[in-house]
Design a protein around this motif. Sequence first.
Motif, PDB file in Angstrom:
ATOM      1  N   ALA A  33       0.943  -1.675  -0.137  1.00  0.00           N
ATOM      2  CA  ALA A  33      -0.018  -0.044  -0.444  1.00  0.00           C
ATOM      3  C   ALA A  33       0.768   0.969  -0.004  1.00  0.00           C
ATOM      4  N   VAL A  34       2.262   0.924   0.935  1.00  0.00           N
ATOM      5  CA  VAL A  34       2.676   2.395   0.646  1.00  0.00           C
ATOM      6  C   VAL A  34       3.450   2.961  -0.796  1.00  0.00           C
ATOM      7  N   GLU A  35       4.238   1.636  -1.435  1.00  0.00           N
ATOM      8  CA  GLU A  35       4.194   1.523  -3.055  1.00  0.00           C
ATOM      9  C   GLU A  35       3.081   2.548  -4.145  1.00  0.00           C
ATOM     10  N   SER A  36       2.389   1.460  -3.678  1.00  0.00           N
ATOM     11  CA  SER A  36       0.599   2.493  -4.565  1.00  0.00           C
ATOM     12  C   SER A  36       0.696   4.495  -3.454  1.00  0.00           C
ATOM     13  N   ARG A  37       0.610   4.996  -2.802  1.00  0.00           N
ATOM     14  CA  ARG A  37       1.336   5.989  -2.034  1.00  0.00           C
ATOM     15  C   ARG A  37       2.129   7.007  -2.816  1.00  0.00           C
TER      16      ARG A  37
ATOM     17  N   ILE B 288       8.105   9.130   3.286  1.00  0.00           N
ATOM     18  CA  ILE B 288       6.923   9.233   2.880  1.00  0.00           C
ATOM     19  C   ILE B 288       7.070  11.066   2.759  1.00  0.00           C
ATOM     20  N   GLY B 289       7.873  11.311   3.327  1.00  0.00           N
ATOM     21  CA  GLY B 289       7.615  12.830   3.607  1.00  0.00           C
ATOM     22  C   GLY B 289       7.142  13.631   4.567  1.00  0.00           C
ATOM     23  N   LEU B 290       7.717  12.647   5.332  1.00  0.00           N
ATOM     24  CA  LEU B 290       6.262  13.001   7.306  1.00  0.00           C
ATOM     25  C   LEU B 290       6.769  14.993   7.464  1.00  0.00           C
ATOM     26  N   ARG B 291       5.637  15.114   8.190  1.00  0.00           N
ATOM     27  CA  ARG B 291       5.899  16.737   8.621  1.00  0.00           C
ATOM     28  C   ARG B 291       5.588  17.066  10.102  1.00  0.00           C
ATOM     29  N   GLY B 292       5.127  15.782  10.077  1.00  0.00           N
ATOM     30  CA  GLY B 292       5.190  16.064  12.440  1.00  0.00           C
ATOM     31  C   GLY B 292       5.744  14.527  12.519  1.00  0.00           C
ATOM     32  N   MET B 293       6.146  14.402  14.316  1.00  0.00           N
ATOM     33  CA  MET B 293       6.830  13.283  14.617  1.00  0.00           C
ATOM     34  C   MET B 293       6.324  13.016  16.112  1.00  0.00           C
ATOM     35  N   VAL B 294       5.388  12.488  16.700  1.00  0.00           N
ATOM     36  CA  VAL B 294       5.599  12.354  17.882  1.00  0.00           C
ATOM     37  C   VAL B 294       6.345  10.650  18.608  1.00  0.00           C
ATOM     38  N   VAL B 295       7.016  11.367  19.718  1.00  0.00           N
ATOM     39  CA  VAL B 295       7.479  10.023  20.538  1.00  0.00           C
ATOM     40  C   VAL B 295       7.098   9.974  22.042  1.00  0.00           C
ATOM     41  N   ASP B 296       5.548   8.879  21.908  1.00  0.00           N
ATOM     42  CA  ASP B 296       5.370   8.929  23.167  1.00  0.00           C
ATOM     43  C   ASP B 296       6.373   8.133  24.458  1.00  0.00           C
TER      44      ASP B 296
END
Length: 716
Positions: A158-162, A330-338
């Motif tokens: 599915a990631v390849e499709s995105r 994938i072009g992340l614009r944010g990251m949360v580390v819990d």
Amino acid sequence: MPSTATAPRRNKSRRDDDAPLIPILARKVREIEAKAQRGKLGPTNRVKFQVIAFLVREERARVKVDDALADGARAELLKRLDGVATILAKTAARDTSLIQLLEVDQATSPVAKRMRRDWLLESGAELAPEELIIADIAPVQAPVVPAALAERQVTPPAVESRMMANPFLAPDLTPRPAETPRRRLDGWELMGPLYKAFETGAGGGAATMELPPLPEADHISPKGLEIMVHQSRLLEAVRAGHRSLLLADEPGLGKTAQSVLAASVADAYPLLVVVPNVVKMNWAREVERWTPQRRATVIQGDGDDIDAFADVFIVNYEILDRHLSWLGAIGLRGMVVDEAHFIKNLTSQRSQNVLALGQRVRETTPGGRPLLMALTGTPLINDVEDFDAIWRFLGWTNGEKPSAELMAKLDATGFTPADKAFYPEARDAVISMGIVRRKKVDVAADLPDKLVADLPVQLDDEFGRGIRDAERELGERMAAKYRRIVEARGDRGQAASLAPGEIDDDIVRLVAHNELEESKAAGTGGDNVFTMVRRIGQAKASLAADYAVQLQRSVGKVVFFAKHIDVMDQAEAHFAAAGVTAVSLRGDQTSAARQQAIDDFNADPEVGIAVCSLTAAGVGVNLQAASNVVLAELSWTAAEQTQAIDRVHRIGQDEPVTAWRIIAAHTLDTKIAELIDRKQGLAARALDGEQIDDDETESVQLAALMHLLRQALGGE
């Protein structure tokens, strides 16, 4: 030029005149020894250890060839240097990872060179100009995927499709800042002083940045929900442009909701959330609850079932290593580390994975300002240098020196580490970068006095699949009985008037009632509703215990309730392995042993968790030293659950109480929790004299079996 100001020289005895560096080394090595004894040797102390070892060797060589020294004086100085070396060796024996630092010929990092320079200046030594100015080494960009993990990488179809749908990231046209001019503090070693500023609590006061005032209206929450004052003020800071936050609120104050809404305010999508396994399902639920317009997907295993076009990707620490490649692209614009204290050990692969992805997100986000949030109620576990990894993830430091933004704040103080006034100012500067810490008592007016919070967990191992299979088999067994009864009745009774696909509730109740009676007679034999619930409790035990450990480290004392002895045993073994002292309250204890356990929990600060039997410790026990309860297993009655929570929620309790119910998602556990809540509502309505529905008077066991049967018949 870097400052070469030195601390005022103390009055020294005559024997220090020949080697003024030795007292400095002796003081520093004692500091290292004390840290090692408490198991608190962080990165800065390891560099300090290395510099001491180098200077001891350097000073020994100088003393041996100094013709101005008498033989007696030389022997005395060498003896004192041997004393320093002996302490180094003993410390290395305590922490064997230090041995390799003793074998290094010289301390070569810029941090080590600055530390050596500062100590020599303090001793009054005259240094060559090239030793005064120490240039930083150009950073080498580490790849997101280390070579050792390259073969483990997976890319879900599915990631390849995105990525095929949008193969190019948006170009970053933001002008790059000009080269940063040299600052007054560039020549100083600053990481040690920054840690010291927090270790000593310099300046006092809560470690919370200044937040904007409360907005006039809540324009963030979805319809039907409302955020609290302390949550709203943090979101206003995000709206104002703040993009890196260490959110250290105590558990129960809604860190998850604040993070989900912060991503919405900052439009930080796609968003990656790295979490412990026990809270993955809860994060997905909170995203759906607070931002219903956004889609979340939980990554399990190799990610074959993920929604690659989702806005929020939720992954647990244990499987992050195999998804680094596509997450970095994938072009992340944010990251949360819990539970960000999980990355405090910089040598672990887990920490390196998180830091590499955080760096990648900063590099690929237009403007270089993604939303980065570290969530933890316990940013410090052993030592103030536990901040190191979190600060690196947030981009505030690189481990050796502060970022340009933090350096500018420190420079604006007008002080250097040689000034006492530097430390409170430095602490405030770091806090202003984005540290937010609120306790329950600080926001008690906004909180209910008692809150039951559900924490769904995914049982995705073989044990969990076995439980779901057993539930289906039990449902099918009852469905077969239901069909036989319907066929036997033929055209008689209510069954004859049912439309196709319609279910006869009377027969459902009859079949479920017979199954319940047979289960009671069978006890623990075969698969029935009682053995099913017990197996669910066993499967949840380690997840519930792990969450209790996280809570204990965040808020102090925690009460852990379980129904079965084997679940209590599993939990106690987990607490012992985690180094948490626990007491146990069980039905087979003498009165004296039981009271001693209660007294130890309430009075001994070393006791962190009370492991309690739902049936044996649910009444007549006062455990109000805690304000957090973990319900590892669900009760069959609402009253039993309430009694357990009320061991903590009672007269004399100064804080709002939070009960965390650990619920196994996609199992009978979820339905039981729903039924218990319904029974609690029933009790209130009954006391108010309102009408009661017949189905709400059924036992939870019977209602749970009816649910399984309807599910098997396709009715639920």
